[in-house]
Structure formats: C-alpha cells, structure tokens
Design a protein around this motif. Structure first.
Motif, PDB file in Angstrom:
ATOM      1  N   PHE A  58      47.212  39.786 -74.061  1.00 61.76           N
ATOM      2  CA  PHE A  58      46.854  41.188 -74.245  1.00 61.76           C
ATOM      3  C   PHE A  58      45.372  41.457 -73.932  1.00 61.76           C
ATOM      4  N   ASP A  59      44.823  40.666 -73.022  1.00 61.37           N
ATOM      5  CA  ASP A  59      43.452  40.914 -72.562  1.00 61.37           C
ATOM      6  C   ASP A  59      43.509  42.014 -71.496  1.00 61.37           C
ATOM      7  N   ILE A  60      43.841  43.213 -71.972  1.00 63.08           N
ATOM      8  CA  ILE A  60      44.130  44.322 -71.058  1.00 63.08           C
ATOM      9  C   ILE A  60      42.885  44.742 -70.278  1.00 63.08           C
ATOM     10  N   GLU A  61      41.772  44.879 -70.942  1.00 67.50           N
ATOM     11  CA  GLU A  61      40.583  45.452 -70.303  1.00 67.50           C
ATOM     12  C   GLU A  61      40.082  44.576 -69.164  1.00 67.50           C
ATOM     13  N   ASP A  62      40.102  43.263 -69.328  1.00 61.62           N
ATOM     14  CA  ASP A  62      39.528  42.374 -68.315  1.00 61.62           C
ATOM     15  C   ASP A  62      40.559  41.847 -67.312  1.00 61.62           C
ATOM     16  N   SER A  63      41.828  41.822 -67.705  1.00 67.01           N
ATOM     17  CA  SER A  63      42.787  41.078 -66.882  1.00 67.01           C
ATOM     18  C   SER A  63      43.944  41.911 -66.321  1.00 67.01           C
ATOM     19  N   TRP A  64      44.290  43.000 -66.939  1.00 68.44           N
ATOM     20  CA  TRP A  64      45.460  43.766 -66.467  1.00 68.44           C
ATOM     21  C   TRP A  64      45.040  44.689 -65.316  1.00 68.44           C
ATOM     22  N   ASN A  65      45.876  44.716 -64.295  1.00 70.45           N
ATOM     23  CA  ASN A  65      45.623  45.550 -63.119  1.00 70.45           C
ATOM     24  C   ASN A  65      46.753  46.565 -62.949  1.00 70.45           C
ATOM     25  N   SER A  66      46.397  47.795 -62.595  1.00 75.45           N
ATOM     26  CA  SER A  66      47.415  48.831 -62.379  1.00 75.45           C
ATOM     27  C   SER A  66      46.850  49.895 -61.464  1.00 75.45           C
ATOM     28  N   VAL A  67      47.746  50.772 -61.002  1.00 70.57           N
ATOM     29  CA  VAL A  67      47.343  51.923 -60.182  1.00 70.57           C
ATOM     30  C   VAL A  67      47.842  53.189 -60.876  1.00 70.57           C
ATOM     31  N   PRO A  68      47.148  54.325 -60.655  1.00 73.24           N
ATOM     32  CA  PRO A  68      47.478  55.552 -61.409  1.00 73.24           C
ATOM     33  C   PRO A  68      48.609  56.375 -60.791  1.00 73.24           C
ATOM     34  N   TYR A  69      49.599  55.743 -60.259  1.00 71.65           N
ATOM     35  CA  TYR A  69      50.744  56.453 -59.679  1.00 71.65           C
ATOM     36  C   TYR A  69      51.957  55.508 -59.702  1.00 71.65           C
ATOM     37  N   PRO A  70      53.154  56.023 -59.477  1.00 71.20           N
ATOM     38  CA  PRO A  70      54.343  55.157 -59.503  1.00 71.20           C
ATOM     39  C   PRO A  70      54.200  53.989 -58.531  1.00 71.20           C
ATOM     40  N   SER A  71      54.454  52.792 -59.014  1.00 69.96           N
ATOM     41  CA  SER A  71      54.201  51.606 -58.197  1.00 69.96           C
ATOM     42  C   SER A  71      55.338  50.591 -58.283  1.00 69.96           C
ATOM     43  N   ARG A  72      56.485  51.020 -58.831  1.00 73.08           N
ATOM     44  CA  ARG A  72      57.621  50.092 -58.953  1.00 73.08           C
ATOM     45  C   ARG A  72      58.925  50.857 -58.797  1.00 73.08           C
ATOM     46  N   ILE A  73      59.821  50.362 -57.959  1.00 71.31           N
ATOM     47  CA  ILE A  73      61.174  50.915 -57.842  1.00 71.31           C
ATOM     48  C   ILE A  73      62.159  49.756 -57.878  1.00 71.31           C
ATOM     49  N   SER A  74      63.350  50.049 -58.355  1.00 74.73           N
ATOM     50  CA  SER A  74      64.384  49.010 -58.386  1.00 74.73           C
ATOM     51  C   SER A  74      65.755  49.669 -58.283  1.00 74.73           C
ATOM     52  N   ILE A  75      66.723  48.893 -57.841  1.00 74.79           N
ATOM     53  CA  ILE A  75      68.125  49.320 -57.806  1.00 74.79           C
ATOM     54  C   ILE A  75      68.959  48.112 -58.204  1.00 74.79           C
ATOM     55  N   GLY A  76      69.898  48.338 -59.094  1.00 71.94           N
ATOM     56  CA  GLY A  76      70.695  47.215 -59.564  1.00 71.94           C
ATOM     57  C   GLY A  76      72.108  47.610 -59.910  1.00 71.94           C
ATOM     58  N   ARG A  77      72.989  46.616 -59.860  1.00 75.38           N
ATOM     59  CA  ARG A  77      74.396  46.789 -60.237  1.00 75.38           C
ATOM     60  C   ARG A  77      74.659  45.943 -61.470  1.00 75.38           C
ATOM     61  N   TYR A  78      75.237  46.577 -62.526  1.00 75.79           N
ATOM     62  CA  TYR A  78      75.467  45.914 -63.802  1.00 75.79           C
ATOM     63  C   TYR A  78      76.959  45.939 -64.113  1.00 75.79           C
ATOM     64  N   LEU A  79      77.517  44.744 -64.384  1.00 74.31           N
ATOM     65  CA  LEU A  79      78.957  44.548 -64.479  1.00 74.31           C
ATOM     66  C   LEU A  79      79.433  44.500 -65.927  1.00 74.31           C
ATOM     67  N   LYS A  80      80.768  44.591 -66.083  1.00 76.30           N
ATOM     68  CA  LYS A  80      81.358  44.606 -67.421  1.00 76.30           C
ATOM     69  C   LYS A  80      81.080  43.324 -68.209  1.00 76.30           C
ATOM     70  N   ASN A  81      80.931  42.195 -67.509  1.00 77.56           N
ATOM     71  CA  ASN A  81      80.709  40.917 -68.199  1.00 77.56           C
ATOM     72  C   ASN A  81      79.277  40.718 -68.651  1.00 77.56           C
ATOM     73  N   GLY A  82      78.405  41.732 -68.476  1.00 79.83           N
ATOM     74  CA  GLY A  82      77.024  41.651 -68.915  1.00 79.83           C
ATOM     75  C   GLY A  82      76.061  41.183 -67.849  1.00 79.83           C
ATOM     76  N   ILE A  83      76.556  40.722 -66.718  1.00 78.07           N
ATOM     77  CA  ILE A  83      75.703  40.243 -65.634  1.00 78.07           C
ATOM     78  C   ILE A  83      75.159  41.433 -64.851  1.00 78.07           C
ATOM     79  N   GLY A  84      73.878  41.363 -64.480  1.00 78.70           N
ATOM     80  CA  GLY A  84      73.264  42.390 -63.657  1.00 78.70           C
ATOM     81  C   GLY A  84      72.550  41.782 -62.468  1.00 78.70           C
ATOM     82  N   LEU A  85      72.631  42.433 -61.312  1.00 84.73           N
ATOM     83  CA  LEU A  85      71.930  42.015 -60.103  1.00 84.73           C
ATOM     84  C   LEU A  85      70.989  43.145 -59.706  1.00 84.73           C
ATOM     85  N   GLU A  86      69.704  42.830 -59.483  1.00 90.11           N
ATOM     86  CA  GLU A  86      68.735  43.893 -59.256  1.00 90.11           C
ATOM     87  C   GLU A  86      67.725  43.464 -58.200  1.00 90.11           C
ATOM     88  N   ALA A  87      67.360  44.410 -57.341  1.00 86.77           N
ATOM     89  CA  ALA A  87      66.289  44.212 -56.363  1.00 86.77           C
ATOM     90  C   ALA A  87      65.103  45.091 -56.774  1.00 86.77           C
TER      91      ALA A  87
END
Length: 394
Positions: A58-87
C-alpha cells in the motif's frame, strides 16, 4: 352410492381448501441468480512495479502508477460450472518520480498489457452470497513496462458486486510474475471498473432450489387430492354420459332412418328423371340437314316440360353427324344441329343457363360406320342425331 360419492368429494374439497389456506412459500426474483453470461468491463488500473511491491502493498504515493482516464477493458464468458474465460487489455504510464524496479524514474514511461485469465467463482463453494461475487484466477499475458517486454504468469484475486441483473462493479488485484527473470521484474496490477453483464442465463439459487422442492411436494399432495376428487367426478360423469349416449344413439337411429328415406325418395326422383329423358331417345336428322321435324319437336316439347318440372336439372345437347363428308364440314353441321335443337328448347321459355350445346362432328359414331366401312343408309342415319346428356341434377 351417489350420496357416498358426494360426501367423498366434499371431504376432499375441505382438505384442499385447508392446504391452500396455509401460508406457502413462493418463488421470487431473489430466488434466481445468473448462472452464465458474458461480462464486459471498463475501468482503470493501478500498477505497482517498485521492486518491493509484495512487501509494501500500500505504498500508494511512491509506487502506484495510474492515468486519469479509463485505462482497462475486458470481455469474458462465464459458465454455469463457475469457470470464466476473460481477455483483458490495459494501458498505464510510469510517472516521473515514481519508484520502478527500485529506482526513481526520470521520465514518463508507457505501460501496455494484454492478459488472458481463467477464473473460478467462489460462490460455487461458499454458496450464493447475494450481491457479493468473489473469484480467484490464473492466467498469462504479455506486458511492455519500463521499456521492457516480457511474458507473465498471473494470479488473480477479486470480486464483483452487482446492483442489478446487468450492472455492477469489478475489483481485482493481479500478481504478474515475469517469464524473463534476468531483464524484468514482477509487479502487481490493481483494477476497478464498471461491469455490464449480458446474454445472461438465469437459474435458481440453492435456497431457491430448496424452496422449489418444497413447493413441488405441496403441489404433488394437492394434485393427489385433486385426482381423487376428479376420479369420483369422472365416475358420476360417466354414468350421466352413458345415459346421454344411449339417448343420442336412439335419436341418431331415428334421424338416420328419416335421412335414408329422404335420400331414397330423392334418388327415386332422379332415377325417374333420367329414365324419362332416356325414354325420349334422340332427335335424328336427314342427310346434310339440321331441320327439326314435327316428330322431333314433339320430343323436344316433352324435354322442355321435364326441364320446367325440375329446376335443378341442367342438360347438354350434343350434336353429331355420320362419317360422310369432310371433318370440317361435319363439325360445322353438328354444331348447327346442336344449336337448332337448343334454339327450339329455349323458345319454350327455358332459361339459357339450364341448357348447354356442343357439336362433335363425326367423332362419336354409334356404330362401325366410319370412313373406311361401307354401311347402309339406315346405319348411317343412327349417327345423325342430337343427344340429351344430364349435366347436373340435385
């Protein structure tokens, strides 16, 4: 016996009313959950690549990096048996002044990641926890960070919380261990995003399945009672139907006898009309002639009277010739004979739509007297005729 059956039905009805009056559970929306779906997320990510990320989470101030806009997208398929596949695709930027690989970077450096994740829904073990949906996962990917490309082995821990069937939030942390241990370091990537769930397939939760089992048992008992009531009602109904069937059979037999008598009378009438027309015979013509004799007109007078007496009767007058003469001439002559006969009938106040006429030339000879067979005048005369053919008779 009938009184006993009535009392039995009354008793069954009272039992059924008692069961219905008891408070019974009902399946509600809360008893159903999403069993499988596609999930699309958009959000932001935070990268900790300080070199001591697993020691100083949790050394956020010195070590965490981010940008001030959306920077992550994903799409995934989640099955009845609890298994999920995601890109997952992410973008970030190591900021000047942040610690990366135990060194302070002196300029901004792009971070790019493309990962594939295999996850398992912990609710399959814990049981349905309502809006809280935790999961763990493993995966692999490729990351270009600190100007170094590397493949990574990934381990993921996260959860989703749902506000409705379709909308929720996704929180996760991913440890990424480099496949190239000499030139690149391990790092952690945290993520938060808005999740949209679509193409959902719903089913009952465990509590919903237990409730449904109870409802099924209640329904079976109610059905057993209803079946007993219905059996007694059927017995009474069968007795009533038997009496009604016997009465209908009697009435049907009487009606059938009356209908048969009516049909027999109608058929006898039709047979007499056919016989009367047949007894008239044909109208015969002299050679090359289409004129009617007085005797012919007497026959046609009788035919006209039959038509008047029977409004449903429709006939066709067919004109014919013998074989002498050309085909073209004989066709013309037969049509003229049919028309002359038709004209006379119509002149007796017979409606035109009750009498048809057609000429057939020498195509329907009554005997062997064709172009190649010599015959007497008497035989030829049998073919020079107008015939009366019944077309309709109700």
């Amino acid at each position: 016996m009938k009184t006993l059956g009535t009392l039995l039905i009354l008793a069954m009805c009272l039992i059924s009313l008692h069961l219905n009056a008891q408070e019974q559970p009902e399946l509600t929306v809360k008893d159903s959950i999403v069993k499988s779906s596609w999930i699309f997320t958009v959000g932001t990510n935070f990268v900790d690549d300080s070199g001591d990320e697993f020691g100083s989470l949790f050394d956020i101030e010195d070590s965490w990096n981010s940008v001030p806009y959306p920077s992550r997208i994903s799409i995934g398929r989640y099955l009845k048996n609890g298994i999920g596949l995601e890109a997952i695709a992410t973008y970030n930027k190591y900021k000047e002044g942040k610690v990366v690989d135990n060194q302070v970077v002196t300029e901004d450096i792009d971070y790019l990641g493309l990962d594939f994740k295999l996850s398992y829904d912990l609710n399959m073990i814990l049981g349905e926890t309502g809006f809280f949906d935790p999961y763990v996962g493993v995966g692999a990917g490729y990351t270009d960070a600190n100007n170094q490309g590397r493949g990574t082995y990934n381990a993921i821990l996260g959860f989703r919380t749902w506000f409705s069937e379709h909308w929720g939030l996704d929180f996760s942390s991913t440890g990424k261990w480099t496949m190239n241990t000499e030139n690149s370091s391990n790092h952690i990537q945290h993520a938060v995003g808005v999740a949209y769930r679509f193409a959902t397939e719903k089913g009952l939760s465990r509590k919903g399945e237990e409730k449904k089992a109870l409802l099924d048992e209640i329904e079976k008992e109610q059905q057993r009672i209803q079946d007993s009531i219905a059996a007694q009602q059927r017995a009474d109904e069968e007795a009533r139907l038997l009496a009604e069937r016997l009465q209908r059979e009697k009435e049907a037999a009487e009606l059938a006898a009356a209908e048969k008598a009516k049909r027999d009378a109608q058929e006898a009438r039709r047979a007499k009309i056919r016989s009367d027309i047949e007894s008239l015979g044909n109208v015969f013509f002299s050679l090359n002639s289409s004129y009617l004799t007085r005797k012919d007109k007497q026959v046609l007078d009788q035919l006209a009277q039959i038509l008047k007496d029977n409004p449903s009767l429709i006939i066709k007058i067919e004109g014919h010739t013998d074989s002498r003469g050309s085909d073209h001439y004989n066709q013309w002559l037969s049509e003229r004979r049919a028309k002359r006969t038709w004209d006379y009938i119509i002149s007796k106040s017979i409606s035109e739509d009750k009498v048809l006429n057609e000429g057939f030339g020498e195509s329907k000879l009554k005997n062997e007297c064709d172009d190649n067979t010599p015959c007497s005048e008497e035989k030829h005369s049998k073919n020079r005729r107008s015939e009366f053919v019944i077309q309709a008779l109700d």
